[in-house]
Design a protein around this motif. Structure first.
Motif, PDB file in Angstrom:
ATOM      1  N   GLY A  99      -2.155   5.018 -10.335  1.00  0.00           N
ATOM      2  CA  GLY A  99      -1.851   3.995  -9.346  1.00  0.00           C
ATOM      3  C   GLY A  99      -0.822   2.960  -9.738  1.00  0.00           C
ATOM      4  N   SER A 100      -0.198   3.091 -10.895  1.00  0.00           N
ATOM      5  CA  SER A 100       0.743   2.065 -11.343  1.00  0.00           C
ATOM      6  C   SER A 100       2.048   2.068 -10.552  1.00  0.00           C
ATOM      7  CB  SER A 100       1.054   2.239 -12.832  1.00  0.00           C
ATOM      8  OG  SER A 100       1.510   3.548 -13.102  1.00  0.00           O
ATOM      9  N   ILE A 133      10.049   9.503  -9.686  1.00  0.00           N
ATOM     10  CA  ILE A 133       9.021   9.146  -8.717  1.00  0.00           C
ATOM     11  C   ILE A 133       9.106   7.648  -8.457  1.00  0.00           C
ATOM     12  CG2 ILE A 133       6.592   9.369  -8.110  1.00  0.00           C
ATOM     13  CD1 ILE A 133       7.876  12.020  -8.930  1.00  0.00           C
ATOM     14  N   HIS A 134       9.262   7.258  -7.192  1.00  0.00           N
ATOM     15  CA  HIS A 134       9.437   5.857  -6.836  1.00  0.00           C
ATOM     16  C   HIS A 134       8.352   5.426  -5.853  1.00  0.00           C
ATOM     17  CE1 HIS A 134      13.344   6.173  -8.744  1.00  0.00           C
ATOM     18  NE2 HIS A 134      13.631   7.211  -7.954  1.00  0.00           N
ATOM     19  N   GLY A 135       7.726   4.295  -6.168  1.00  0.00           N
ATOM     20  CA  GLY A 135       6.679   3.761  -5.317  1.00  0.00           C
ATOM     21  C   GLY A 135       6.849   2.281  -5.071  1.00  0.00           C
ATOM     22  N   THR A 136       5.947   1.726  -4.297  1.00  0.00           N
ATOM     23  CA  THR A 136       6.047   0.314  -3.935  1.00  0.00           C
ATOM     24  C   THR A 136       5.821  -0.617  -5.122  1.00  0.00           C
ATOM     25  OG1 THR A 136       3.721   0.383  -3.261  1.00  0.00           O
ATOM     26  CG2 THR A 136       5.374   0.709  -1.539  1.00  0.00           C
ATOM     27  N   SER A 137       5.265  -0.089  -6.226  1.00  0.00           N
ATOM     28  CA  SER A 137       5.002  -0.933  -7.389  1.00  0.00           C
ATOM     29  C   SER A 137       5.812  -0.546  -8.616  1.00  0.00           C
ATOM     30  CB  SER A 137       3.511  -0.887  -7.759  1.00  0.00           C
ATOM     31  OG  SER A 137       2.712  -1.380  -6.714  1.00  0.00           O
ATOM     32  N   HIS A 182       8.642   1.964 -15.099  1.00  0.00           N
ATOM     33  CA  HIS A 182       9.114   0.605 -14.798  1.00  0.00           C
ATOM     34  C   HIS A 182       8.237   0.076 -13.668  1.00  0.00           C
ATOM     35  CE1 HIS A 182      12.781  -2.208 -13.906  1.00  0.00           C
ATOM     36  NE2 HIS A 182      11.675  -2.863 -14.175  1.00  0.00           N
ATOM     37  N   THR A 183       7.381  -0.882 -13.997  1.00  0.00           N
ATOM     38  CA  THR A 183       6.411  -1.365 -13.022  1.00  0.00           C
ATOM     39  C   THR A 183       6.195  -2.858 -13.203  1.00  0.00           C
ATOM     40  OG1 THR A 183       4.194  -0.974 -12.117  1.00  0.00           O
ATOM     41  CG2 THR A 183       4.415  -0.888 -14.512  1.00  0.00           C
ATOM     42  N   ASN A 184       5.316  -3.416 -12.410  1.00  0.00           N
ATOM     43  CA  ASN A 184       4.969  -4.832 -12.519  1.00  0.00           C
ATOM     44  C   ASN A 184       3.605  -4.970 -13.169  1.00  0.00           C
ATOM     45  OD1 ASN A 184       7.241  -6.146 -11.195  1.00  0.00           O
ATOM     46  ND2 ASN A 184       6.515  -5.159  -9.318  1.00  0.00           N
ATOM     47  N   ILE A 185       3.520  -5.803 -14.190  1.00  0.00           N
ATOM     48  CA  ILE A 185       2.257  -6.096 -14.859  1.00  0.00           C
ATOM     49  C   ILE A 185       2.068  -7.616 -14.846  1.00  0.00           C
ATOM     50  CG2 ILE A 185       0.949  -5.964 -17.022  1.00  0.00           C
ATOM     51  CD1 ILE A 185       2.486  -3.442 -17.688  1.00  0.00           C
ATOM     52  N   GLN A 220       5.026  -9.485 -13.581  1.00  0.00           N
ATOM     53  CA  GLN A 220       6.271  -9.422 -14.326  1.00  0.00           C
ATOM     54  C   GLN A 220       6.721  -7.962 -14.477  1.00  0.00           C
ATOM     55  OE1 GLN A 220       8.010 -12.144 -15.358  1.00  0.00           O
ATOM     56  NE2 GLN A 220       6.421 -13.342 -14.295  1.00  0.00           N
ATOM     57  N   PRO A 221       8.032  -7.692 -14.288  1.00  0.00           N
ATOM     58  CA  PRO A 221       8.517  -6.321 -14.467  1.00  0.00           C
ATOM     59  C   PRO A 221       8.438  -5.903 -15.932  1.00  0.00           C
ATOM     60  CG  PRO A 221      10.353  -7.832 -14.125  1.00  0.00           C
ATOM     61  CD  PRO A 221       9.104  -8.615 -13.894  1.00  0.00           C
TER      62      PRO A 221
END
Length: 349
Positions: free
Chosen positions: A139-140, A240-244, A282-285, A288-289
């Motif tokens: 889900g990340s 793979i590109h997602g909203t997060s 590359h995600t938001n945690i 923060q990216p």
């Protein structure tokens, strides 16, 4: 319990590299026979194996439970049908068949004969796709909105095997590498609502298609599948590109390289990638990216035969088992892709 006594329909690259090692090393199977038309080499690696001169002898052998149809694409339907009628379980190399009508007929015949029919989609068990699948399921990336899967090569030399370079139904890259990326997309996202395809040839002198791009249309998702033989510097095999966030992964599964080198799946290092081939997340945690290198799952082609054993002996059909219907869906996509190419339009599925 008695092992599943297995026969291969050829001992070329497919039989020698992708099937025999995993059948031989699985205690639930016995690699007992092979159809060798000219060179008799299987016994050098597997002493005691029976080498038959013709297919009829394999089908007539009452000791054979499972037949692996790993022959040229155009023969898959006929050889599989004959094996099912002879009361054998069957594994068919990809592509399952060359038409949807053939695929459906084989599915129905397997049910009528009460035999297990499976398609050898070994790339489901590559380290790469297993890692991509894990990242998506964790889900990340959020809601997936776009994905691209490549299977590219750089090879301008035409194959010396005539059945690979003659422009007849069942040849070309869409039937060769296409089933791998199509099946992976269907595993990840399911059947699309529609598709559009560009299919052509690029190598000098080629008579068969060696390039394709297919776009899958879903309500909130677009998936692009690409393959070509004129790609010297490959892009990431999976994007793979997602909203997060996004996940990029090179094609790095080491199993085929090891098998070609004569290595066998003997320990826990099998299917483990070089750490340098890790995917980039590359995600938001915490708002923060962040860019993280993601450890890859280990690949394991042997899992295919583990799933097949459960289906044959225990009537258990879990994630590792590849049903004939999965092969039929791939051929549905291929037929629709050619129709899209020929009619230059989006094809509803």
């Amino acid at each position: 319990m008695q092992p599943i006594r297995t026969a291969l329909c050829s001992f070329g690259m497919s039989g020698k590299i992708f099937h025999a090692p995993f059948i031989h090393r699985n205690p639930h199977y016995q690699l007992c026979a092979v159809w060798e038309r000219s060179k008799k080499i299987a016994a050098d690696l597997y002493p005691g194996i029976i080498s038959y001169d013709n297919y009829e002898a394999i089908l007539a052998d009452p000791d054979i439970d499972l037949v692996v149809v790993n022959t040229p694409n155009i023969t898959h339907f006929d050889y599989t049908k004959r094996a099912l009628l002879a009361g054998k379980h069957v594994v068919v190399e990809k592509p399952f068949t060359v038409t949807v009508a053939e695929a459906i007929e084989l599915e129905e015949l397997a049910v009528k004969q009460d035999r297990i029919l499976s398609v050898y989609q070994n790339r489901r068990f590559d380290s790469d796709i297993r890692t991509v699948r894990r990242v998506i399921e964790e889900g990340s990336l959020g809601q997936i909105v776009e994905a691209e899967i490549h299977y590219d090569r750089y090879n301008l030399v035409l194959s010396p095997k005539p059945h690979k370079e003659i422009a007849v139904q069942g040849t070309g890259v869409l039937y060769d590498l296409g089933p791998h990326v199509i099946d992976q997309a269907l595993v990840l996202f399911g059947m699309p609502d529609a598709l559009f395809a560009d299919i052509t040839h690029q190598r000098p002198g080629s008579q068969v298609d060696d390039y394709f791009e297919i776009i899958f249309f879903y309500p909130q998702l677009r998936v692009r599948l690409k393959s070509g033989y004129v790609v010297m510097e490959p892009v990431p095999a999976y994007a793979i590109h997602g909203t997060s966030g996004s996940f990029l992964k090179p094609r790095a599964d080491p199993q085929e390289i090891k098998l070609n080198a004569g290595l066998l799946p003997e320990d826990d290092t099998w299917g483990v990638e070089d750490p340098a081939s890790a995917g980039l997340l590359h995600t938001n945690i915490d708002g923060q990216p962040k860019k993280l290198m993601i450890r890859s799952e280990a690949g394991n082609y042997g899992a295919f035969y583990e799933g097949l054993y459960d289906a044959i002996q225990n009537n258990i059909f879990e994630d590792k088992f590849v049903p004939a219907s999965a092969g039929t869906n791939v051929i549905r996509i291929i037929e629709a892709a050619y129709k899209s190419r020929d009619e230059k339009r989006i094809i509803a599925l």
